[in-house]
Design a protein around this motif. Structure first.
Motif, mmCIF file in Angstrom:
data_model
loop_
_atom_site.group_PDB
_atom_site.id
_atom_site.type_symbol
_atom_site.label_atom_id
_atom_site.label_comp_id
_atom_site.label_asym_id
_atom_site.label_seq_id
_atom_site.Cartn_x
_atom_site.Cartn_y
_atom_site.Cartn_z
ATOM 1 N N ASN A 39 0.840 -1.194 0.000
ATOM 2 C CA ASN A 39 0.000 0.000 0.000
ATOM 3 C C ASN A 39 0.876 1.246 0.000
ATOM 4 O OD1 ASN A 39 -2.803 -1.132 0.484
ATOM 5 N ND2 ASN A 39 -1.637 -2.133 2.112
ATOM 6 N N LYS A 40 0.247 2.389 0.151
ATOM 7 C CA LYS A 40 0.995 3.629 0.355
ATOM 8 C C LYS A 40 1.408 3.670 1.820
ATOM 9 C CE LYS A 40 -1.521 6.115 -3.177
ATOM 10 N NZ LYS A 40 -2.403 7.230 -3.509
ATOM 11 N N MET A 41 2.634 4.158 2.066
ATOM 12 C CA MET A 41 3.086 4.284 3.452
ATOM 13 C C MET A 41 4.143 5.383 3.564
ATOM 14 S SD MET A 41 5.625 1.103 4.272
ATOM 15 C CE MET A 41 7.314 1.143 3.726
ATOM 16 N N THR A 42 4.225 5.945 4.759
ATOM 17 C CA THR A 42 5.267 6.900 5.103
ATOM 18 C C THR A 42 5.840 6.488 6.445
ATOM 19 O OG1 THR A 42 4.163 8.725 3.954
ATOM 20 C CG2 THR A 42 5.810 9.320 5.617
ATOM 21 N N VAL A 43 7.162 6.437 6.536
ATOM 22 C CA VAL A 43 7.865 6.223 7.795
ATOM 23 C C VAL A 43 8.685 7.485 8.023
ATOM 24 C CG1 VAL A 43 9.524 4.814 9.056
ATOM 25 C CG2 VAL A 43 7.985 3.734 7.406
ATOM 26 N N VAL A 105 14.004 12.441 9.163
ATOM 27 C CA VAL A 105 14.200 11.622 7.973
ATOM 28 C C VAL A 105 12.896 10.899 7.662
ATOM 29 C CG1 VAL A 105 16.691 11.360 8.306
ATOM 30 C CG2 VAL A 105 15.134 9.693 9.341
ATOM 31 N N ALA A 106 12.612 10.711 6.379
ATOM 32 C CA ALA A 106 11.367 10.055 5.994
ATOM 33 C C ALA A 106 11.576 9.228 4.733
ATOM 34 C CB ALA A 106 10.265 11.085 5.765
ATOM 35 N N PHE A 107 10.822 8.137 4.671
ATOM 36 C CA PHE A 107 10.798 7.244 3.520
ATOM 37 C C PHE A 107 9.332 7.050 3.140
ATOM 38 C CE2 PHE A 107 10.547 2.536 2.376
ATOM 39 C CZ PHE A 107 10.930 2.705 1.053
ATOM 40 N N TYR A 170 11.139 10.686 17.845
ATOM 41 C CA TYR A 170 9.839 10.147 17.467
ATOM 42 C C TYR A 170 9.978 9.332 16.198
ATOM 43 C CZ TYR A 170 9.373 14.093 14.120
ATOM 44 O OH TYR A 170 9.569 15.007 13.103
ATOM 45 N N LEU A 171 9.065 8.412 16.032
ATOM 46 C CA LEU A 171 8.951 7.637 14.805
ATOM 47 C C LEU A 171 7.472 7.428 14.563
ATOM 48 C CD1 LEU A 171 10.989 5.054 13.179
ATOM 49 C CD2 LEU A 171 8.635 4.377 13.619
ATOM 50 N N ALA A 172 7.021 7.761 13.363
ATOM 51 C CA ALA A 172 5.613 7.609 13.012
ATOM 52 C C ALA A 172 5.494 6.830 11.712
ATOM 53 C CB ALA A 172 4.950 8.974 12.859
ATOM 54 N N VAL A 173 4.476 5.992 11.640
ATOM 55 C CA VAL A 173 4.181 5.231 10.430
ATOM 56 C C VAL A 173 2.787 5.632 9.978
ATOM 57 C CG1 VAL A 173 3.868 2.944 9.429
ATOM 58 C CG2 VAL A 173 5.603 3.299 11.197
ATOM 59 N N TYR A 174 2.682 6.085 8.752
ATOM 60 C CA TYR A 174 1.400 6.438 8.164
ATOM 61 C C TYR A 174 1.046 5.359 7.153
ATOM 62 C CZ TYR A 174 1.986 11.009 10.284
ATOM 63 O OH TYR A 174 2.143 12.023 11.181
ATOM 64 N N LEU A 179 2.991 11.208 2.954
ATOM 65 C CA LEU A 179 3.090 12.586 3.406
ATOM 66 C C LEU A 179 3.884 13.398 2.393
ATOM 67 C CD1 LEU A 179 1.988 11.464 6.057
ATOM 68 C CD2 LEU A 179 3.619 12.898 7.260
ATOM 69 N N SER A 180 3.448 14.607 2.155
ATOM 70 C CA SER A 180 4.152 15.524 1.253
ATOM 71 C C SER A 180 5.261 16.238 2.029
ATOM 72 C CB SER A 180 3.174 16.555 0.697
ATOM 73 O OG SER A 180 2.724 17.412 1.752
ATOM 74 N N ALA A 181 6.117 16.936 1.300
ATOM 75 C CA ALA A 181 7.174 17.723 1.945
ATOM 76 C C ALA A 181 6.568 18.754 2.890
ATOM 77 C CB ALA A 181 8.048 18.394 0.888
ATOM 78 N N THR A 182 5.466 19.365 2.495
ATOM 79 C CA THR A 182 4.791 20.357 3.343
ATOM 80 C C THR A 182 4.314 19.719 4.639
ATOM 81 O OG1 THR A 182 4.109 21.648 1.421
ATOM 82 C CG2 THR A 182 2.859 21.991 3.454
ATOM 83 N N GLU A 183 3.702 18.532 4.541
ATOM 84 C CA GLU A 183 3.214 17.843 5.738
ATOM 85 C C GLU A 183 4.363 17.403 6.637
ATOM 86 O OE1 GLU A 183 -0.917 15.758 4.379
ATOM 87 O OE2 GLU A 183 0.921 15.050 3.402
ATOM 88 N N LEU A 184 5.471 16.966 6.048
ATOM 89 C CA LEU A 184 6.639 16.595 6.848
ATOM 90 C C LEU A 184 7.173 17.811 7.604
ATOM 91 C CD1 LEU A 184 8.422 14.220 4.320
ATOM 92 C CD2 LEU A 184 7.371 13.559 6.499
ATOM 93 N N ASN A 185 7.232 18.961 6.943
ATOM 94 C CA ASN A 185 7.684 20.186 7.606
ATOM 95 C C ASN A 185 6.736 20.591 8.721
ATOM 96 O OD1 ASN A 185 10.189 20.930 6.406
ATOM 97 N ND2 ASN A 185 9.085 21.420 4.524
ATOM 98 N N GLN A 186 5.426 20.449 8.503
ATOM 99 C CA GLN A 186 4.450 20.778 9.549
ATOM 100 C C GLN A 186 4.626 19.868 10.760
ATOM 101 O OE1 GLN A 186 0.826 20.405 7.293
ATOM 102 N NE2 GLN A 186 0.850 22.550 6.641
#
Length: 194
Positions: A39-43, A105-107, A170-174, A179-186
């Motif tokens: 699926n789609k995911m963001t770490v 950092v995000a993947f 922190y570590l979050a998994v979506y 997540l977009s660059a804007t959302e990561l910055n927020q």
């Protein structure tokens, strides 16, 4: 004064060395983390490296399914998704992350596209150029990862096998979301390190 700073520091300290499973946090086998690679995911994580050494930031996988996110000994970040006949792998250039400072950092990975073009790595909300972008081979699955633990601060396979040496604030998994660059910055602004 030193003890006050340590008490106020909300991070988890991982004293990893090059070998896998030497220091990590086990988040369990909860099915919340199941089916991530298909699926789609963001770490995303806020990390502080004690030294630039090979090690994982997060992983869930075994055999021919799952994913891992981490760095090698040059400070290049890697995102990898296991496939049945070869790993999908993307990586930044050396020095994407350095020791002695906090970095977000995000993947992100879109498993519905299933190609290296659908994987992205960010540092402090800025997408990094991929110097490695390998689609891998075979089918994309998750069954082999279902009963495996979600580990923070470790990677057990391929280029980044090892334990993280530093702190994780922190570590979050979506799951189901890129997540977009804007959302990561927020997110980074909402959870600052002081």
């Amino acid at each position: 004064m030193t003890s006050l700073r340590q008490a106020a520091d909300p991070s988890i300290v991982l004293k990893g060395v090059a070998s896998s499973l030497s220091s990590y946090l086990d988040a369990g086998t909860d099915l919340t983390f199941d089916q991530l690679p298909t699926n789609k995911m963001t770490v995303v994580a806020k990390v502080f490296l004690n030294s630039v050494t090979t090690g994982g930031i997060a992983e869930k996988g075994s055999g021919s399914s799952g994913f891992e996110f981490g760095l090698d000994g040059t400070g290049a970040l890697f995102g990898e998704v296991l496939k049945s006949n070869g790993t999908m792998k993307v990586a930044t250039g050396a020095g994407a992350i350095t020791s002695g400072q906090w970095a977000q950092v995000a993947f992100t990975w879109d498993g519905t596209v299933n190609a290296a073009s659908a994987a992205h790595i960010y540092v402090n909300g800025v997408e990094q150029t991929k110097v490695i972008a390998n689609d891998g081979a075979g089918t994309l699955g998750y069954a082999g990862a279902t009963n495996q633990p979600f580990r923070i601060g470790n990677a057990t396979f391929d280029t980044i096998a090892g334990s993280f040496n530093g702190k994780v604030a922190y570590l979050a998994v979506y799951r189901g979301r890129l997540l977009s660059a804007t959302e990561l910055n927020q997110l980074n602004m909402q959870l600052p390190i002081k």
